[in-house]
Design a protein around this motif. Structure first.
Motif, PDB file in Angstrom:
ATOM      1  N   TYR A  24     -10.397 -17.254  26.343  1.00  0.00           N
ATOM      2  CA  TYR A  24     -10.466 -18.682  26.049  1.00  0.00           C
ATOM      3  C   TYR A  24      -9.259 -19.448  26.584  1.00  0.00           C
ATOM      4  N   ALA A  25      -8.064 -18.915  26.385  1.00  0.00           N
ATOM      5  CA  ALA A  25      -6.852 -19.633  26.799  1.00  0.00           C
ATOM      6  C   ALA A  25      -6.864 -19.919  28.294  1.00  0.00           C
ATOM      7  N   ALA A  26      -7.316 -18.952  29.080  1.00  0.00           N
ATOM      8  CA  ALA A  26      -7.310 -19.120  30.534  1.00  0.00           C
ATOM      9  C   ALA A  26      -8.495 -19.938  31.041  1.00  0.00           C
ATOM     10  N   ASP A  27      -9.622 -19.857  30.328  1.00  0.00           N
ATOM     11  CA  ASP A  27     -10.860 -20.432  30.855  1.00  0.00           C
ATOM     12  C   ASP A  27     -11.276 -21.768  30.239  1.00  0.00           C
ATOM     13  N   ARG A  28     -10.730 -22.130  29.099  1.00  0.00           N
ATOM     14  CA  ARG A  28     -11.291 -23.224  28.302  1.00  0.00           C
ATOM     15  C   ARG A  28     -11.302 -24.568  29.030  1.00  0.00           C
ATOM     16  N   ALA A  62     -11.216  -9.988  15.326  1.00  0.00           N
ATOM     17  CA  ALA A  62     -11.639  -9.339  16.569  1.00  0.00           C
ATOM     18  C   ALA A  62     -10.514  -9.201  17.594  1.00  0.00           C
ATOM     19  N   HIS A  63      -9.438  -9.971  17.440  1.00  0.00           N
ATOM     20  CA  HIS A  63      -8.400  -9.997  18.467  1.00  0.00           C
ATOM     21  C   HIS A  63      -7.005 -10.034  17.845  1.00  0.00           C
ATOM     22  N   ARG A  64      -6.036  -9.571  18.617  1.00  0.00           N
ATOM     23  CA  ARG A  64      -4.635  -9.675  18.180  1.00  0.00           C
ATOM     24  C   ARG A  64      -4.249 -11.147  18.092  1.00  0.00           C
ATOM     25  N   PRO A  65      -3.312 -11.483  17.203  1.00  0.00           N
ATOM     26  CA  PRO A  65      -2.921 -12.893  17.040  1.00  0.00           C
ATOM     27  C   PRO A  65      -2.511 -13.565  18.349  1.00  0.00           C
ATOM     28  N   THR A  66      -1.788 -12.844  19.206  1.00  0.00           N
ATOM     29  CA  THR A  66      -1.354 -13.464  20.461  1.00  0.00           C
ATOM     30  C   THR A  66      -2.525 -13.738  21.386  1.00  0.00           C
ATOM     31  N   CYS A  68      -5.719 -14.517  20.436  1.00  0.00           N
ATOM     32  CA  CYS A  68      -6.603 -15.596  19.971  1.00  0.00           C
ATOM     33  C   CYS A  68      -5.834 -16.861  19.590  1.00  0.00           C
ATOM     34  N   ALA A  69      -4.536 -16.914  19.889  1.00  0.00           N
ATOM     35  CA  ALA A  69      -3.696 -18.032  19.433  1.00  0.00           C
ATOM     36  C   ALA A  69      -4.207 -19.381  19.923  1.00  0.00           C
ATOM     37  N   LYS A  70      -4.605 -19.480  21.176  1.00  0.00           N
ATOM     38  CA  LYS A  70      -5.052 -20.765  21.721  1.00  0.00           C
ATOM     39  C   LYS A  70      -6.362 -21.206  21.069  1.00  0.00           C
ATOM     40  N   PHE A  71      -7.265 -20.284  20.857  1.00  0.00           N
ATOM     41  CA  PHE A  71      -8.521 -20.622  20.197  1.00  0.00           C
ATOM     42  C   PHE A  71      -8.259 -21.099  18.773  1.00  0.00           C
ATOM     43  N   VAL A  72      -7.405 -20.395  18.052  1.00  0.00           N
ATOM     44  CA  VAL A  72      -7.055 -20.803  16.688  1.00  0.00           C
ATOM     45  C   VAL A  72      -6.418 -22.188  16.699  1.00  0.00           C
ATOM     46  N   GLU A  73      -5.572 -22.435  17.669  1.00  0.00           N
ATOM     47  CA  GLU A  73      -4.909 -23.737  17.772  1.00  0.00           C
ATOM     48  C   GLU A  73      -5.924 -24.860  17.938  1.00  0.00           C
ATOM     49  N   GLU A  74      -6.940 -24.633  18.747  1.00  0.00           N
ATOM     50  CA  GLU A  74      -7.939 -25.669  18.964  1.00  0.00           C
ATOM     51  C   GLU A  74      -8.752 -25.952  17.704  1.00  0.00           C
ATOM     52  N   VAL A  75      -9.013 -24.923  16.901  1.00  0.00           N
ATOM     53  CA  VAL A  75      -9.683 -25.147  15.623  1.00  0.00           C
ATOM     54  C   VAL A  75      -8.781 -25.955  14.699  1.00  0.00           C
ATOM     55  N   LEU A  76      -7.479 -25.645  14.719  1.00  0.00           N
ATOM     56  CA  LEU A  76      -6.538 -26.368  13.862  1.00  0.00           C
ATOM     57  C   LEU A  76      -6.411 -27.842  14.257  1.00  0.00           C
ATOM     58  N   TRP A  77      -6.672 -28.166  15.521  1.00  0.00           N
ATOM     59  CA  TRP A  77      -6.634 -29.574  15.929  1.00  0.00           C
ATOM     60  C   TRP A  77      -7.586 -30.409  15.068  1.00  0.00           C
ATOM     61  N   ARG A  78      -8.773 -29.853  14.785  1.00  0.00           N
ATOM     62  CA  ARG A  78      -9.747 -30.614  13.995  1.00  0.00           C
ATOM     63  C   ARG A  78      -9.215 -30.849  12.584  1.00  0.00           C
ATOM     64  N   THR A  79      -8.588 -29.830  12.004  1.00  0.00           N
ATOM     65  CA  THR A  79      -7.998 -29.992  10.672  1.00  0.00           C
ATOM     66  C   THR A  79      -6.851 -30.992  10.721  1.00  0.00           C
ATOM     67  N   TYR A  80      -6.061 -30.937  11.773  1.00  0.00           N
ATOM     68  CA  TYR A  80      -4.952 -31.884  11.932  1.00  0.00           C
ATOM     69  C   TYR A  80      -5.462 -33.320  11.988  1.00  0.00           C
ATOM     70  N   LEU A 400      -0.373 -17.061  10.322  1.00  0.00           N
ATOM     71  CA  LEU A 400      -1.098 -16.896  11.571  1.00  0.00           C
ATOM     72  C   LEU A 400      -0.222 -16.368  12.700  1.00  0.00           C
ATOM     73  N   GLY A 401       1.013 -16.021  12.377  1.00  0.00           N
ATOM     74  CA  GLY A 401       1.919 -15.526  13.410  1.00  0.00           C
ATOM     75  C   GLY A 401       1.558 -14.135  13.888  1.00  0.00           C
ATOM     76  N   PRO A 402       2.270 -13.634  14.924  1.00  0.00           N
ATOM     77  CA  PRO A 402       1.998 -12.302  15.467  1.00  0.00           C
ATOM     78  C   PRO A 402       2.327 -11.216  14.457  1.00  0.00           C
TER      79      PRO A 402
END
Length: 402
Positions: A24-28, A62-66, A68-80, A400-402
């Protein structure tokens, strides 16, 4: 892209996309036909057919924190965005005033130009393709939304409020907070002095060659040609505290009804799950939304009502209604309800009607008790400034850290 309008479909989409989170981070930011690089879950998250924390939990399981970090960040944008606007409702009110003012005072030629651009008739082929995709599907890739909004404001020099209103009518994930504040950000109002400018070089880097085949009018977004438009702001940015926990009465033995609305359609999960209503009611009023959007919202509401009926073991009634307040009042009277419980609507059209709805409930002999999910109570107050400060505080709170 077929948007999920039921919880089951949303959970299936989440499961199917979770393996792609690693890329996701590279392709989004790459805009491709069919949008395979993004989850397309936003229409479901908008109505909470699936919860933000569920999406994040699936990615982290499903993934290590590092990874999926970008995907999680984008979800947090909506909460922000939600938390930021909840604390500053004056910004929503200012947006509504702006729409009304421009519609009534702008020159006919400007309004006609706005209609043409919105219809995909600007003369810039790429932008017109995005506009038609929105009208045809109710969806637009986030990167394309940024380009198109910037084109509207900084190239066409049209009022941002009218562009935001167009998105609110057509996007299946149209959300008052995310939509209003994203447009303000592009205009340079959210972060003072920092507007987002569409650039030809950026489009050529991230748009699929297939979608870039027709370059008609692309010179209008040449990097050196696009300059920031002057945008004024009369919004009241004063902050207010937001905290409405669930009252004990909602879990008591009184005659309780649960009001289900399109801001939160998963009552069987979270604070409402232990409620014991004797009836569930939920309605959707006529508005300016496009037919495709309205059909999606109605399908989501009906799915929520069906799930609520099964979970709580009671009648669920609702659907389309000319007036939520009148329908709610009649429902309270019919079941002799003492208490109506609901998740508090967020800043936006539904919340604008909350006083009228509460009065109708009271007039029928009941009392409206509003609740907020623990996720919202914990995270919304953290949206006191910019996103990255919010992200750091939220990551620490949610571990949500590593």
């Amino acid at each position: 892209m077929h948007p999920p309008s039921t919880r089951a479909a949303a959970l299936d989409r989440l499961q199917a996309f979770t393996p792609r989170v690693a890329a996701y981070a590279a392709d989004r930011n790459h805009v491709l036909p069919g949008h395979p690089n993004v989850s397309c879950l936003s229409p479901a998250i908008r109505h909470r057919l699936v919860l933000e924390e569920e999406v994040i939990a699936a990615a982290r399981a499903a993934h290590r924190p590092t990874v999926c970090a970008k995907f999680v960040e984008e979800v947090l944008w909506r909460t922000y965005w939600k938390g930021w606007l909840e604390q500053r409702p004056g910004v929503w009110a200012s947006y509504l005033r702006g729409v009304a003012r421009h519609q009534s005072t702008l020159a006919t030629a400007i309004l006609r130009r706005a209609e043409a651009v919105a219809a995909g008739e600007s003369g810039v082929a790429v932008m017109d393709a995005f506009a038609r995709e929105l009208l045809d599907t109710g969806f637009m890739h986030n990167h394309a939304r940024m380009w198109w909004a910037s084109f509207w404001i900084h190239v066409e020099r049209l009022p941002w409020e009218l562009g935001a209103a167009h998105f609110m009518r057509h996007l299946l994930d149209a959300d008052p907070a995310s939509n209003t504040l994203s447009w303000r950000w592009v205009a340079g109002l959210h972060t003072k002095g920092k507007a987002y400018l569409v650039r030809r070089s950026n489009i050529e880097s991230f748009l699929s060659p297939e979608l870039l085949r027709d370059r008609t009018g692309l010179d209008r977004v040449d990097d050196a040609r696009v300059a920031t438009a002057a945008v004024t702001d009369d919004a009241d940015l004063a902050r207010r505290a937001v905290d409405t926990p669930l009252g004990d009465a909602a879990l008591s033995g009184r005659r309780v009804g649960l009001w289900l609305h399109e801001d939160d359609l998963v009552p069987e999960t979270g604070e409402m799950a232990a409620c014991r209503p004797i009836s569930v009611g939920g309605w959707l009023e006529p508005d300016e939304g496009a037919a495709m959007q309205r059909a999606h919202r109605l399908a989501a509401l009906r799915d929520g009502l069906a799930r609520a009926s099964a979970h709580f073991g009671c009648e669920a009634t609702g659907g389309e209604s000319e007036s939520i307040s009148k329908a709610a009042g009649a429902w309270v009277a019919r079941h002799a309800l003492d208490e109506v419980v609901a998740f508090a609507p967020f800043a936006g059209p539904l919340n604008d009607s909350i006083a009228m709805i509460a009065d109708a409930v009271a007039g029928a002999g009941g009392r409206l008790t509003l609740a907020r999910r623990a996720w919202d109570r914990r995270l919304h107050p953290l949206a006191s400034g910019g996103f990255f400060g919010f992200r750091e505080k939220a990551s620490g709170l949610l571990r949500l850290g590593p």
